[in-house]
Design an enzyme around this catalytic site. Structure first.
Site, PDB file in Angstrom:
ATOM      1  N   ARG A 147       0.737  -1.161   0.008  1.00  0.00           N
ATOM      2  CA  ARG A 147       0.028   0.046   0.041  1.00  0.00           C
ATOM      3  C   ARG A 147       0.833   1.336   0.070  1.00  0.00           C
ATOM      4  O   ARG A 147       1.657   1.642   1.133  1.00  0.00           O
ATOM      5  CB  ARG A 147      -0.798  -0.255   1.287  1.00  0.00           C
ATOM      6  CG  ARG A 147      -1.858   1.123   1.372  1.00  0.00           C
ATOM      7  CD  ARG A 147      -2.736   1.155   2.519  1.00  0.00           C
ATOM      8  NE  ARG A 147      -3.137   2.514   2.701  1.00  0.00           N
ATOM      9  CZ  ARG A 147      -2.948   3.242   3.650  1.00  0.00           C
ATOM     10  NH1 ARG A 147      -2.471   2.778   4.966  1.00  0.00           N
ATOM     11  NH2 ARG A 147      -3.459   4.571   3.742  1.00  0.00           N
ATOM     12  N   HIS A 161      -3.006  10.796   0.569  1.00  0.00           N
ATOM     13  CA  HIS A 161      -2.324  10.491   2.009  1.00  0.00           C
ATOM     14  C   HIS A 161      -1.791  11.912   2.260  1.00  0.00           C
ATOM     15  O   HIS A 161      -0.626  11.984   2.428  1.00  0.00           O
ATOM     16  CB  HIS A 161      -1.508   9.487   1.641  1.00  0.00           C
ATOM     17  CG  HIS A 161      -1.039   8.894   3.302  1.00  0.00           C
ATOM     18  ND1 HIS A 161      -1.228   7.576   3.672  1.00  0.00           N
ATOM     19  CD2 HIS A 161      -0.621   9.444   4.213  1.00  0.00           C
ATOM     20  CE1 HIS A 161      -0.530   7.313   4.825  1.00  0.00           C
ATOM     21  NE2 HIS A 161      -0.411   8.430   5.342  1.00  0.00           N
ATOM     22  N   GLU A 205      -7.000   8.446   6.630  1.00  0.00           N
ATOM     23  CA  GLU A 205      -7.283   9.163   7.868  1.00  0.00           C
ATOM     24  C   GLU A 205      -7.711  10.576   7.836  1.00  0.00           C
ATOM     25  O   GLU A 205      -7.216  11.416   8.255  1.00  0.00           O
ATOM     26  CB  GLU A 205      -6.002   9.220   8.798  1.00  0.00           C
ATOM     27  CG  GLU A 205      -5.543   7.554   9.045  1.00  0.00           C
ATOM     28  CD  GLU A 205      -4.055   7.696   9.896  1.00  0.00           C
ATOM     29  OE1 GLU A 205      -3.662   8.950  10.042  1.00  0.00           O
ATOM     30  OE2 GLU A 205      -3.625   6.793  10.155  1.00  0.00           O
ATOM     31  N   ASN A 233      -7.011   1.847  10.502  1.00  0.00           N
ATOM     32  CA  ASN A 233      -5.721   1.936  10.758  1.00  0.00           C
ATOM     33  C   ASN A 233      -5.529   1.923  12.204  1.00  0.00           C
ATOM     34  O   ASN A 233      -6.403   2.854  13.275  1.00  0.00           O
ATOM     35  CB  ASN A 233      -5.071   3.349  10.468  1.00  0.00           C
ATOM     36  CG  ASN A 233      -5.069   3.330   8.892  1.00  0.00           C
ATOM     37  OD1 ASN A 233      -5.054   2.505   8.264  1.00  0.00           O
ATOM     38  ND2 ASN A 233      -4.234   4.801   8.497  1.00  0.00           N
ATOM     39  N   TYR A 292      -3.385   2.348  15.973  1.00  0.00           N
ATOM     40  CA  TYR A 292      -2.180   2.444  16.792  1.00  0.00           C
ATOM     41  C   TYR A 292      -2.327   2.249  18.233  1.00  0.00           C
ATOM     42  O   TYR A 292      -1.564   1.432  18.920  1.00  0.00           O
ATOM     43  CB  TYR A 292      -1.552   3.773  16.507  1.00  0.00           C
ATOM     44  CG  TYR A 292      -1.225   3.809  15.183  1.00  0.00           C
ATOM     45  CD1 TYR A 292       0.255   3.509  14.673  1.00  0.00           C
ATOM     46  CD2 TYR A 292      -1.673   4.209  13.830  1.00  0.00           C
ATOM     47  CE1 TYR A 292       0.556   3.078  13.369  1.00  0.00           C
ATOM     48  CE2 TYR A 292      -1.336   4.292  12.716  1.00  0.00           C
ATOM     49  CZ  TYR A 292       0.093   3.842  12.590  1.00  0.00           C
ATOM     50  OH  TYR A 292       0.456   3.534  11.314  1.00  0.00           O
ATOM     51  N   GLU A 328      -3.186  -0.137   8.399  1.00  0.00           N
ATOM     52  CA  GLU A 328      -1.930   0.378   9.064  1.00  0.00           C
ATOM     53  C   GLU A 328      -2.010  -0.096  10.524  1.00  0.00           C
ATOM     54  O   GLU A 328      -2.808   0.090  11.182  1.00  0.00           O
ATOM     55  CB  GLU A 328      -1.927   1.741   9.316  1.00  0.00           C
ATOM     56  CG  GLU A 328      -1.424   2.684   7.868  1.00  0.00           C
ATOM     57  CD  GLU A 328      -1.288   4.136   8.156  1.00  0.00           C
ATOM     58  OE1 GLU A 328      -0.990   4.606   9.195  1.00  0.00           O
ATOM     59  OE2 GLU A 328      -1.640   4.900   7.069  1.00  0.00           O
TER      60      GLU A 328
HETATM   61  O1  IFM Z   1       2.926   7.819   9.521  1.00  0.00           O
HETATM   62  C1  IFM Z   1       1.761   8.161   9.743  1.00  0.00           C
HETATM   63  C2  IFM Z   1       1.021   7.905   8.512  1.00  0.00           C
HETATM   64  O2  IFM Z   1       1.329   8.620   7.642  1.00  0.00           O
HETATM   65  C3  IFM Z   1      -0.667   7.903   8.948  1.00  0.00           C
HETATM   66  N1  IFM Z   1      -1.005   6.884   9.974  1.00  0.00           N
HETATM   67  C4  IFM Z   1      -0.202   7.068  11.248  1.00  0.00           C
HETATM   68  C5  IFM Z   1       1.123   7.112  10.854  1.00  0.00           C
HETATM   69  C6  IFM Z   1       2.069   7.040  12.256  1.00  0.00           C
HETATM   70  O3  IFM Z   1       1.907   8.207  12.872  1.00  0.00           O
END
Ligand code: IFM
Length: 453
Positions: A76, A120, A165, A287, A289, A361
């Site tokens: 991706r 992006h 995002e 995505n 985290y 992600e």
């Molecule tokens: O690096 C970023 C990415 O561009 C978008 N999502 C979060 C990642 C980490 O912060």
């Protein structure tokens, strides 16, 4: 801990984006982006040279070889809008399209599925200067550009991502000013959310019209944990949950905003737009985290999930630090079960309306040059949590780790390293880290166990 076996056909991939890797910021007819201008204004904290990035524009063959060595099924990457349409509208830059044509061919030649993201975050500067996502016109220009890219690549690209995002662009770019274009509009930033969603819907239409199929979007999701017992804490957390998660997912998946208050703040013919925004998708990208702990506003709270800067006191919620978990070098808590929680939450909220999911992600910033044991532990934990979600009945079809190589982490610059492959920013030399070998072995054993094609 080992990685459990995933279902047959599960897709293993890695993610990256144009601004963070390509460099070649003014090469081959590329126009400037809002991020190029933001960086030129000195807004990258460590002064990293974003015009050089990781040199991906020149070295993409080397990176495709690394992907092939990994055994990745898919990559991706993102297409830089100002490389393809330098002015944001008007003439197309043939050299820009040629670059992505070559990249797609290179991936296909190695049996790797190209999965481009069309936006992006690198908005063409002329559009940013005309209001960026506050301007409805930007959504229509995005759809034109999406059609242009699909006309050229749809014959070889089997998986498409419209936008990455939109919540971060709205909050960090337009509400809080930490990202390009650096606006600090707080709640007046909401039109930027609506126009990105509209761009997504118009983009889906344009992609399909140009022959593209298998289209999704990559939306960030964070489980919102309530910080305390009080009504104020509950209200603060609920509002944050609405603004970060459901204000983006609901329109796309249900054709409605999560509450009338939010809908009333949106510009334009909102009901008509929602019909466009909720165009059926083939899949939905998550995505993930970390979770976010939110409560009542408290003056000097740090917004720790967005790199620790201080939240404006006038916001009606406050972000608290999550204690008791290991932290990445970004200060983000490592909570693998938050991924399972997010996926189950999506399934429960949307039921049959939820298309198959991909994790578009997931990864972590750790400052371990090559022996990155903390990244391996992070990925292992998250893959375990992902498998649990699948066992609980969530339909997840693939996983893209963030990121193939270290790259420019936006405002943070080069210091936050998310890659499986180390980049020496002086020489641009690539060195696979231990996590690269680990992920390669995971993919290999998944295939040997029949989980992947
Ligand atoms: O690096 C970023 C990415 O561009 C978008 N999502 C979060 C990642 C980490 O912060």
């Amino acid at each position: 801990m080992t990685v459990p076996t995933f279902p047959p056909g599960f897709l293993w991939g890695a993610s990256a984006s144009a601004f963070q890797t390509e460099g070649a910021a003014d090469t081959d007819g590329k126009g400037p982006s809002g991020w190029d201008a933001f960086a030129a204004r000195g807004r990258i904290k460590d002064g990293a040279d974003t015009t050089r990035g990781t040199g991906f524009h020149e070295r993409y063959r080397e990176d495709v070889t690394l992907l092939a060595g990994l055994g990745a099924d898919a990559f991706r990457f993102s297409v830089s809008w100002p490389r393809v349409v330098p002015g944001g509208s008007g003439p197309v830059n043939p050299a820009g399209l040629d670059f992505y044509d070559r990249l797609v061919d290179e991936l296909c030649a190695h049996g790797i599925t190209p999965a481009p993201t069309l936006y992006h975050w690198d908005t063409p500067l002329p559009l940013d200067e005309a209001g960026g996502w506050l301007n409805r016109d930007t959504a229509y220009r995005f759809a034109e550009y999406a059609g242009i890219v699909a006309e050229r690549l749809a014959d070889r690209v089997p998986m498409w991502v419209t936008i990455n995002e939109p919540a971060e662009v709205t909050m960090l770019g337009y509400a809080l000013g930490e990202h390009a274009p650096g606006r600090t509009l707080l709640f007046d930033a909401l039109p930027a959310a609506h126009h990105q969603l509209l761009a997504h819907g118009l983009g889906v239409r344009a992609l399909r019209a140009a022959g593209a199929a298998n289209i999704g979007i990559a939306v960030s999701h964070t489980p919102v944990w309530t910080a305390g017992e009080s009504e104020e804490d509950r209200l603060g957390a609920g509002l944050y949950d609405t603004l970060t998660n459901w204000m983006f997912a609901d329109p796309v998946l249900t054709g409605r905003y999560p509450d009338e208050g939010v809908a009333a703040l949106m510009p334009g013919p909102v009901e008509d737009d929602l019909r466009t925004i909720s165009a059926p998708l083939d899949w939905y990208g998550v995505n993930y985290y970390s979770p976010t702990l939110v409560g009542a506003p408290r003056a000097a709270d740090a917004l720790d999930s967005f790199s620790g800067f201080t939240m404006p006191a006038e916001l009606p919620f406050g972000i608290r630090e999550i204690e008791g978990y290991e932290k990445t070098d970004f200060g983000w808590p490592v909570v693998p079960d938050g991924l399972r929680e997010t996926l189950v939450q999506l399934r429960d909220r949307y039921g049959d309306r939820l298309p198959p999911l991909y994790i578009t992600e997931n990864g972590c910033a750790v400052d371990e040059a090559v022996a990155d044991t903390r990244r391996i532990a992070f990925l292992e934990g998250h893959l375990g949590a992902l498998r649990e979600a699948i066992d609980e009945g969530v339909d997840v079809r693939g996983y893209f780790t963030w990121s193939l190589t270290d790259n420019i982490e936006w405002t943070e610059g080069a210091g936050k390293r998310f890659g499986l492959v180390h980049i020496d920013y002086d020489t641009l030399r690539r060195t696979p880290k231990d996590s690269y070998a680990w992920y390669r072995d995971v993919i290999r054993s998944q295939k040997a166990n029949g989980s992947a094609d």
